[in-house]
Motif scaffolding. Structure first.
Motif, short mmCIF file in Angstrom:
data_model
loop_
_atom_site.label_atom_id
_atom_site.label_comp_id
_atom_site.label_asym_id
_atom_site.label_seq_id
_atom_site.Cartn_x
_atom_site.Cartn_y
_atom_site.Cartn_z
N LEU A 58 13.89 -5.03 -7.31
CA LEU A 58 13.05 -4.38 -6.31
C LEU A 58 13.33 -2.88 -6.24
O LEU A 58 14.22 -2.37 -6.90
CB LEU A 58 13.32 -5.00 -4.93
N ASP A 59 12.55 -2.20 -5.39
CA ASP A 59 12.80 -0.82 -4.96
C ASP A 59 12.92 0.15 -6.13
O ASP A 59 14.00 0.65 -6.44
CB ASP A 59 14.04 -0.75 -4.08
N TRP A 60 11.79 0.46 -6.71
CA TRP A 60 11.72 1.33 -7.89
C TRP A 60 11.48 2.79 -7.52
O TRP A 60 11.27 3.63 -8.40
CB TRP A 60 10.58 0.84 -8.80
N GLU A 61 11.54 3.14 -6.25
CA GLU A 61 11.11 4.46 -5.79
C GLU A 61 11.98 5.61 -6.27
O GLU A 61 11.55 6.77 -6.25
CB GLU A 61 11.05 4.50 -4.26
N MET A 108 0.87 -1.17 0.00
CA MET A 108 0.00 0.00 0.00
C MET A 108 0.90 1.22 0.00
O MET A 108 1.72 1.40 0.90
CB MET A 108 -0.93 -0.02 1.20
N VAL A 109 0.76 2.02 -1.03
CA VAL A 109 1.72 3.09 -1.29
C VAL A 109 1.02 4.43 -1.14
O VAL A 109 0.15 4.78 -1.94
CB VAL A 109 2.32 2.97 -2.71
N GLY A 110 1.38 5.17 -0.12
CA GLY A 110 0.80 6.49 0.09
C GLY A 110 1.41 7.52 -0.84
O GLY A 110 2.46 7.31 -1.45
N GLU A 111 0.75 8.65 -0.93
CA GLU A 111 1.30 9.75 -1.70
C GLU A 111 2.45 10.39 -0.92
O GLU A 111 2.48 10.37 0.31
CB GLU A 111 0.22 10.79 -1.99
N LEU A 112 3.40 10.97 -1.63
CA LEU A 112 4.54 11.58 -0.98
C LEU A 112 4.14 12.83 -0.22
O LEU A 112 3.38 13.65 -0.74
CB LEU A 112 5.60 11.94 -2.01
N VAL A 152 9.34 8.14 -6.53
CA VAL A 152 8.11 7.64 -7.14
C VAL A 152 7.27 6.99 -6.06
O VAL A 152 7.77 6.20 -5.26
CB VAL A 152 8.43 6.61 -8.25
N ALA A 153 5.99 7.32 -6.02
CA ALA A 153 5.12 6.76 -5.00
C ALA A 153 3.70 6.67 -5.54
O ALA A 153 3.43 7.04 -6.69
CB ALA A 153 5.15 7.61 -3.72
N GLY A 154 2.81 6.17 -4.70
CA GLY A 154 1.41 6.08 -5.08
C GLY A 154 1.20 5.20 -6.30
O GLY A 154 1.91 4.23 -6.54
N GLY A 174 -6.76 2.19 -1.36
CA GLY A 174 -5.89 3.28 -1.75
C GLY A 174 -4.99 2.88 -2.91
O GLY A 174 -5.32 2.01 -3.71
N ALA A 175 -3.84 3.52 -3.00
CA ALA A 175 -2.88 3.20 -4.06
C ALA A 175 -2.03 2.01 -3.64
O ALA A 175 -1.71 1.83 -2.48
CB ALA A 175 -1.99 4.40 -4.35
N GLY A 176 -1.67 1.19 -4.61
CA GLY A 176 -0.82 0.06 -4.32
C GLY A 176 -1.09 -1.11 -5.23
O GLY A 176 -1.73 -0.96 -6.27
N HIS A 177 -0.63 -2.27 -4.84
CA HIS A 177 -0.73 -3.44 -5.71
C HIS A 177 -0.51 -4.72 -4.92
O HIS A 177 -0.01 -4.71 -3.78
CB HIS A 177 0.28 -3.35 -6.85
N ILE A 178 -0.88 -5.82 -5.54
CA ILE A 178 -0.57 -7.16 -5.05
C ILE A 178 0.33 -7.82 -6.08
O ILE A 178 0.03 -7.80 -7.28
CB ILE A 178 -1.84 -8.01 -4.86
#
Length: 343
Positions: free
Chosen positions: A232-235, A62-66, A81-83, A114-118
């Protein structure tokens, strides 16, 4: 729980079960839901569910907005990068053939999460100490550099225009930003002054932009005995000089004591061969050399930033932050070793 999940674990399991049943399959029974990480902008959970008669393992993010930052904050203007953008970036990587945890669900408003993925759970190892030394990873070590080149080469074939949320962070902008961060602390470090003068004098120019992962290194790659399984870790993705990803991987800090330049286990020649085969681009050794050397300067400033963060935010005053901060001299030593070798 943090603001990006304003409900209890029981309610999370209930909502997640409805999403799984509707968008993946099965009855939506959520088994062994457990939190792995959590912070101000992202939470990661592991869970299982029975789909088509088989128990399958998944990862929920679950990725919140920055949060907004003041223009004078050291991180202002840095790639992040987020959300929903992070999910879109991972989907683009999957489509390009980059080893990525397979995205099964990209959340929309109807999911209530919210924002995010499985994604599928990808088993494997990320700890460099094990990958560099344990016998079961001998085959991986023989392939690692070439496979890294392939993965990055596929990533760099993505059209930057398809991901308009990525910020531009090429060589000139990047060097200027890290110099600004350094100067913002208000005291001179002669070793960094020399390093920035070198970087400004040796900036690569005229390089076509590409999508850049931004933190492609040992520790952010899931590996199995046979090879790389997922990135991993594309932020920290951005648009910039593609060779930055190759140079960061080769920076001495990310070798973890290994003897070889690519993650401590592989050669630059294999890395470049894999990259050129997958990307269709040629790599100038001097171009790669710049980004490898700059990686040490960049990490030195990142250590400084981490170690001094407590002055701005008491919540960042941790043993880990101070431990990283005091290691600034190590990448600076690596950089000066590079200058010495060049003569």
């Amino acid at each position: 729980m943090t603001s990006n999940a304003p409900f209890s674990q029981a309610e999370l399991a209930e909502r997640l079960g409805r999403v799984v049943a509707r968008r993946i399959g099965g009855a939506g029974e959520i088994l062994e839901l457990r939190r792995l990480t959590g912070g101000a902008t992202k939470q990661t959970w592991a869970f299982s569910s029975v789909v088509d008669g088989d128990r399958r393992d998944y990862i929920l993010q679950m990725v919140g907005e920055l949060p907004s930052v003041d223009s004078d904050h050291p991180r202002a203007g840095m790639p992040r990068v987020a959300g929903r953008d992070e999910t879109l970036l991972m989907l683009a990587g999957m489509s390009a053939g980059v080893p990525t945890p397979p995205v099964r669900v990209a959340f929309d408003a109807s999911d209530g999460l919210g924002a995010g993925h499985i994604t599928d759970f990808v088993p494997g190892e990320t700890i460099a100490r094990k990958l560099l030394r344990e016998p079961e990873y001998a085959e991986l070590r023989s392939k690692f550099a070439y496979q890294c080149g392939e993965a990055v080469g596929k990533l760099h074939r993505i059209d930057p225009a398809s991901l308009p949320f990525l910020v531009s962070f090429g060589a000139e902008v990047q060097v200027a930003k890290y110099k600004q961060i350094y100067h913002g602390f208000g005291y001179a470090i002669p070793a960094l002054d020399v390093a920035f003068a070198w970087a400004e004098a040796n900036l690569p120019r005229g390089v076509p932009d590409s999508v850049v992962h931004g933190d492609f290194r040992m520790g952010n790659i899931i590996c199995g005995p046979e090879g790389i399984r997922a990135v991993l870790d594309w932020e920290l993705a951005c648009v910039g000089d593609p060779i930055a990803d190759l140079g960061w991987l080769c920076t001495n800090t990310w070798r973890f004591g290994g003897k070889h330049p690519v993650g401590g286990v592989g050669t630059r020649e294999d890395l470049v061969a894999g990259y050129e085969a997958a990307s269709g681009r040629k790599v100038d050794p001097a171009h790669l050399e710049f980004w490898e050397a700059w990686g040490s300067v960049k990490w030195a400033v990142m250590c400084l930033l981490k170690g001094q963060a407590h002055k701005r935010d008491a919540s960042e005053r941790t043993v880990e932050a101070f431990a990283i901060g005091r290691r600034m001299e190590e990448p600076l030593y690596d950089f000066y070793q590079y200058l010495t070798r060049r003569g």
